[in-house]
Design a protein around this motif. Structure first.
Motif, short mmCIF file in Angstrom:
data_model
loop_
_atom_site.label_atom_id
_atom_site.label_comp_id
_atom_site.label_asym_id
_atom_site.label_seq_id
_atom_site.Cartn_x
_atom_site.Cartn_y
_atom_site.Cartn_z
N GLY A 1 48.92 5.86 44.70
CA GLY A 1 48.12 5.37 45.63
C GLY A 1 46.79 6.35 45.62
N ALA A 2 45.71 5.85 45.91
CA ALA A 2 44.28 6.51 45.97
C ALA A 2 44.55 7.81 46.81
N LYS A 3 43.89 8.74 46.32
CA LYS A 3 44.02 10.18 47.18
C LYS A 3 42.63 10.31 48.25
N SER A 4 41.42 9.62 47.58
CA SER A 4 40.22 10.03 48.07
C SER A 4 39.30 8.69 48.50
N GLY A 5 40.09 7.65 48.81
CA GLY A 5 39.51 6.62 49.51
C GLY A 5 39.03 5.44 48.21
N GLY A 6 39.67 5.73 47.05
CA GLY A 6 39.33 4.86 45.93
C GLY A 6 40.30 3.53 46.16
N ALA A 7 40.35 3.12 44.87
CA ALA A 7 41.34 1.69 44.72
C ALA A 7 42.91 2.36 44.30
N LEU A 8 42.75 3.25 43.36
CA LEU A 8 44.35 3.86 42.88
C LEU A 8 43.77 5.01 42.25
N SER B 1 37.20 1.76 42.80
CA SER B 1 37.14 3.29 42.28
C SER B 1 38.35 3.63 41.74
N VAL B 2 38.55 4.15 40.33
CA VAL B 2 39.59 4.48 39.55
C VAL B 2 39.37 6.02 39.76
N GLU B 3 40.26 6.61 40.56
CA GLU B 3 40.45 7.98 40.57
C GLU B 3 41.08 8.64 39.46
N GLY C 1 37.51 13.26 39.60
CA GLY C 1 36.74 12.39 40.50
C GLY C 1 36.97 11.08 40.44
N GLU C 2 36.31 10.24 40.00
CA GLU C 2 36.38 8.61 40.16
C GLU C 2 35.50 8.09 39.03
#
Length: 365
Positions: free
Chosen positions: A272-279, A327-329, A333-334
């Motif tokens: 699961g995403a850690k910073s608001g992305g998709a994963l 957004s792929v983290e 970063g992403e």
């Protein structure tokens, strides 16, 4: 150029492309076969011997060459003007292994691709057009087309700008890259086994190729959280052994054959995403843990997230709409992939990269 390796220098440009770095050559400047025929010839071996020498491989430090002791800085782009009416230049990507005497053309590299447009303009292969020049690039490794938009105010490539990408300090001019028809470019099909999920050694995997062959697995299925640092994951010998066992079995399933000496498929663990992305992702490429994620690897993983089922789909948070910004983290970063979905299929993927010219001169073997 003669087939003699060593002695006379060869013209080269060193560039950062995305989060990678490497040597860019005009095909005719290289010894042997700059861009080879479909069959392997002695000329290919001459070219590869030259590239191993200039990078300093095989040696973990690459101390006797230009490589940076990392797969991400031991890369080569070979470029030539195309005779095709629908493209401007042809680009062959070569991965020079660090600790093995191996040069592989078995994959694309979307990061090094970011420098191909600027390089082609700098070398006069493409005439700049107004303030932005579109360069249509035939990626010879897989036969697909990429379209790069390069800033060229006053007819000159501009490298400075306000765009930034994670994994690279500072800012630079944006290079937008759109990919056409990348599904199955290496494996022959988006899902080479025909399945959204295959089980290998007790681990649910999505075997996918949307520009880069990838094995996508849940991080927790491998006993990790998915937010570990790359160095920590590389230090886990049992994890590396397990990933390699899965990779060797996935190779034939993906129509890649024996992949023991190949740089594909990439092995991506998702959570699961850690910073608001998709994963979130952690990727082995295939034996070192990537400090970011490759461009086409991100496209393949984002596509896996858009499937109705599978490890990536299980953990991803997806936006609404036919055009989805994912957004792929990754560890530094992403990377945002903009995917167009029509009738349940990803028909187009675009990504933002940057590049910078580092050196233009002569390299010696």
């Amino acid at each position: 150029m003669s087939d003699v390796v060593g002695g006379a220098g060869v013209r080269a440009m060193w560039m950062r492309g995305g989060t990678s770095k490497g040597a860019y050559f005009i095909a005719d400047d290289l010894p042997g076969a700059g861009i080879p025929a479909p069959e392997v010839t002695a000329a290919d071996a001459t070219r590869d011997a030259f590239l191993l020498r200039i990078m300093g491989s095989p040696d973990p430090r690459q101390i006797d060459g230009m490589g940076g002791a990392d797969p991400l800085t031991s890369k080569v782009a070979v470029v030539r003007r195309s005779a095709r009416p629908d493209v401007d230049v042809e680009y062959l990507f070569l991965q020079v292994f660090v600790d093995r005497a191996t040069v592989s053309s078995g994959q694309n590299c979307g990061n090094i691709l970011a420098g191909v447009g600027p390089f082609a303009i700098e070398r006069g292969l493409v005439v700049p057009q107004a303030d932005v020049t579109e360069v249509r690039i035939h990626m010879l490794n897989t036969g697909q087309i990429a379209v790069a938009r390069v800033d060229t105010p006053g007819g000159q490539v501009r490298y400075d700008g306000s765009a930034r990408i994670d994994g690279v300090p500072g800012h630079a001019a944006p290079i937008a890259i759109a990919f056409e028809d990348t599904a199955g470019s290496t494996c022959g099909a988006l899902l080479p086994t025909g399945n959204m999920v295959d089980e290998i050694d007790g681990v649910a995997c999505t075997l996918i190729d949307n520009g880069m062959p990838c094995v996508v697995m849940r991080a927790d299925a491998l006993g990790i959280t998915g937010d570990e640092a790359p160095d920590a994951l590389e230090a886990e010998d049992s994890l590396r052994a397990r990933l390699e066992a899965i990779r060797l079995k996935a190779g034939p399933m993906m129509r890649l054959g024996d992949v023991s000496d190949s740089s594909v498929p990439k092995m991506t663990m998702v959570s699961g995403a850690k910073s608001g992305g998709a994963l979130s992702t952690r990727t082995f490429i295939p034996h070192r843990c990537h400090k970011a994620i490759g461009v086409l690897g991100a496209v393949s993983v984002a596509t896996a997230a858009l499937l109705p089922q599978g490890p990536a789909a299980e953990v991803a948070q997806l936006p609404e709409g036919a055009e989805k910004s994912l957004s792929v983290e990754h560890p530094t970063g992403e990377m945002t992939v903009i995917a167009t979905v029509e009738d349940g299929e990803v028909t187009r993927a675009a990504i933002l990269r940057t590049a910078r010219k580092l050196m233009d001169g002569v390299v010696f073997a």
